[in-house]
Design an enzyme around this catalytic site. Sequence first.
Site, PDB file in Angstrom:
ATOM      1  N   VAL A  60       0.935  -1.185  -0.019  1.00 31.75           N
ATOM      2  CA  VAL A  60      -0.107  -0.054   0.117  1.00 31.75           C
ATOM      3  C   VAL A  60       0.695   1.103   0.061  1.00 31.75           C
ATOM      4  CG1 VAL A  60      -1.824   1.439   1.330  1.00 31.75           C
ATOM      5  CG2 VAL A  60      -2.042  -1.314   0.950  1.00 31.75           C
ATOM      6  N   GLU A  61       2.015   1.345   0.675  1.00 30.20           N
ATOM      7  CA  GLU A  61       2.880   2.477   0.866  1.00 30.20           C
ATOM      8  C   GLU A  61       3.545   2.830  -0.541  1.00 30.20           C
ATOM      9  OE1 GLU A  61       3.012   4.638   3.135  1.00 30.20           O
ATOM     10  OE2 GLU A  61       2.314   3.696   4.741  1.00 30.20           O
ATOM     11  N   THR A  62       3.969   1.869  -1.084  1.00 27.66           N
ATOM     12  CA  THR A  62       5.079   2.090  -2.412  1.00 27.66           C
ATOM     13  C   THR A  62       5.033   1.107  -3.288  1.00 27.66           C
ATOM     14  OG1 THR A  62       6.938   1.030  -1.250  1.00 27.66           O
ATOM     15  CG2 THR A  62       6.726   3.303  -0.914  1.00 27.66           C
TER      16      THR A  62
END
Length: 187
Positions: A60-62
């Site tokens: 989700v972050e990167t």
Amino acid sequence: MKWLRKKRVLLLLFLSFIVLIFFNSKWLMLFYPIYYKDEIRHHAAVNHIDPFMVAAIIRVETNYKANQESSKGALGVMQIMPDTAKWVISKAGLPDVSLESLKQEPDKNIQIGSWYLKSLYDQFEGNEIAVIAAYNAGPTKVKSWIKSGKWDGRLETSKDIPFGETRHYVQRVAHYYEQYQDLYKEF
């Protein structure tokens, strides 16, 4: 006309069979890859946390892209804020980690991020959903939401999370976490 109907039924049965095979096979892993498996597995084991949670957060972050820096200054594959990284480095006794290595070296980033996740698990007594929210919004905010009754820390009530970004983040991480658990069985 009968012949055309038979073709439609056969086509529908064939397509149903293909869909069934597709969703019950490893093909779905193509849509849910996990990169940095060795690093995630190692640091999750060291910190006694679920590697699927680490993988879901990274997704989700990167989306597993290294050398990332957000507009707010979060660094690396796990998007760790510099102040959080400094705090983890001092608490965990990791003098060989710098902010530059945090951005450029996924292994160091996952090491810091996994340690931080473990500290969140400890703060929220293992409540995975509250941990996910705290990873995004910060533990102080999440504790205040729970204490004030704005949110009870459950996925089923994530619509009550006061920040839209955190609400969406929790739902996305929970989705990837569940998919990874279903698809990979073992890490």
